[in-house]
Design a protein around this motif. Sequence first.
Motif, PDB file in Angstrom:
ATOM      1  N   UNK A 119       0.679  -1.192  -0.020  1.00 35.61           N
ATOM      2  CA  UNK A 119       0.106   0.052   0.031  1.00 35.61           C
ATOM      3  C   UNK A 119       0.643   1.266  -0.030  1.00 35.61           C
ATOM      4  N   UNK A 120       1.937   1.378   0.888  1.00 31.74           N
ATOM      5  CA  UNK A 120       2.940   2.505   0.899  1.00 31.74           C
ATOM      6  C   UNK A 120       3.370   2.682  -0.569  1.00 31.74           C
ATOM      7  N   UNK A 178       3.088   5.593  -4.107  1.00 36.70           N
ATOM      8  CA  UNK A 178       4.460   6.447  -4.619  1.00 36.70           C
ATOM      9  C   UNK A 178       4.478   6.167  -5.921  1.00 36.70           C
ATOM     10  N   UNK A 179       3.592   5.310  -6.607  1.00 36.03           N
ATOM     11  CA  UNK A 179       3.634   5.349  -8.025  1.00 36.03           C
ATOM     12  C   UNK A 179       3.171   6.544  -8.760  1.00 36.03           C
ATOM     13  N   UNK A 180       4.177   6.857  -9.667  1.00 33.99           N
ATOM     14  CA  UNK A 180       3.893   7.972 -10.490  1.00 33.99           C
ATOM     15  C   UNK A 180       4.353   7.781 -11.992  1.00 33.99           C
ATOM     16  N   UNK A 181       3.343   7.893 -12.756  1.00 38.35           N
ATOM     17  CA  UNK A 181       3.608   7.315 -14.401  1.00 38.35           C
ATOM     18  C   UNK A 181       4.251   8.583 -15.256  1.00 38.35           C
ATOM     19  N   UNK A 182       4.342   9.500 -14.634  1.00 40.75           N
ATOM     20  CA  UNK A 182       4.812  10.716 -15.566  1.00 40.75           C
ATOM     21  C   UNK A 182       6.016  10.432 -16.316  1.00 40.75           C
ATOM     22  N   UNK A 183       6.980   9.405 -15.934  1.00 51.13           N
ATOM     23  CA  UNK A 183       8.094   9.368 -17.139  1.00 51.13           C
ATOM     24  C   UNK A 183       8.055   8.045 -18.021  1.00 51.13           C
ATOM     25  N   UNK A 216      -6.854   6.725 -10.277  1.00 48.19           N
ATOM     26  CA  UNK A 216      -6.175   7.659  -9.311  1.00 48.19           C
ATOM     27  C   UNK A 216      -4.654   7.657  -9.892  1.00 48.19           C
ATOM     28  N   UNK A 217      -4.246   6.611 -10.162  1.00 50.49           N
ATOM     29  CA  UNK A 217      -2.554   6.482 -10.478  1.00 50.49           C
ATOM     30  C   UNK A 217      -2.447   6.638 -12.106  1.00 50.49           C
ATOM     31  N   UNK A 247       7.704  -6.278  -7.981  1.00 50.16           N
ATOM     32  CA  UNK A 247       7.375  -5.629  -9.122  1.00 50.16           C
ATOM     33  C   UNK A 247       7.174  -4.131  -8.973  1.00 50.16           C
ATOM     34  N   UNK A 248       6.425  -3.772  -8.102  1.00 56.14           N
ATOM     35  CA  UNK A 248       6.063  -2.188  -7.887  1.00 56.14           C
ATOM     36  C   UNK A 248       7.169  -1.594  -7.207  1.00 56.14           C
ATOM     37  N   UNK A 249       7.913  -2.123  -6.381  1.00 53.75           N
ATOM     38  CA  UNK A 249       9.415  -1.641  -5.748  1.00 53.75           C
ATOM     39  C   UNK A 249      10.417  -1.280  -7.077  1.00 53.75           C
ATOM     40  N   UNK A 250      10.431  -2.336  -7.822  1.00 56.48           N
ATOM     41  CA  UNK A 250      11.456  -2.148  -8.967  1.00 56.48           C
ATOM     42  C   UNK A 250      10.916  -1.338  -9.891  1.00 56.48           C
TER      43      UNK A 250
END
Length: 123
Positions: free
Chosen positions: A24-25, A29-34, A63-64, A108-111
């Motif tokens: 969840x944390x 922090x997911x940001x798809x801008x790049x 939201x993401x 996967x989310x961490x990387x």
Amino acid sequence: MARVSTIAEVISKVVDISVGRALAHNLKAVNLSSVKSIKFTFNPFTEDVESIRDVMFQLSVPKRRLSNPGCKMKPDVRSNRCDPEMFVTFENGQKAVFKTKALTTLDVILEFNKLCRLNEQRQ
């Protein structure tokens, strides 16, 4: 009569709770801008596709997606016993492939977050 939990069951529940909190944390922090595009390739009838399906769902949450509405996400559902893979193309032309067969959603989310941050800095 109350059921008595074994030590292994208690530890398993504690680990599940801490992994859930970590996921969840990191999802916050997911940001798809790049990110320019993401392609998810998997065969839903084989084992070890849970993580890629969960990542696909989590990254496509509205939201993401607001962090980059132009990011294209394409599921590629196959029936050829292929291993689950996630192909990411960044705005700067860099590419990454995640082979998710033996990975958890958290892995996967961490990387993914690490690579997104690196590519944001390179822009």
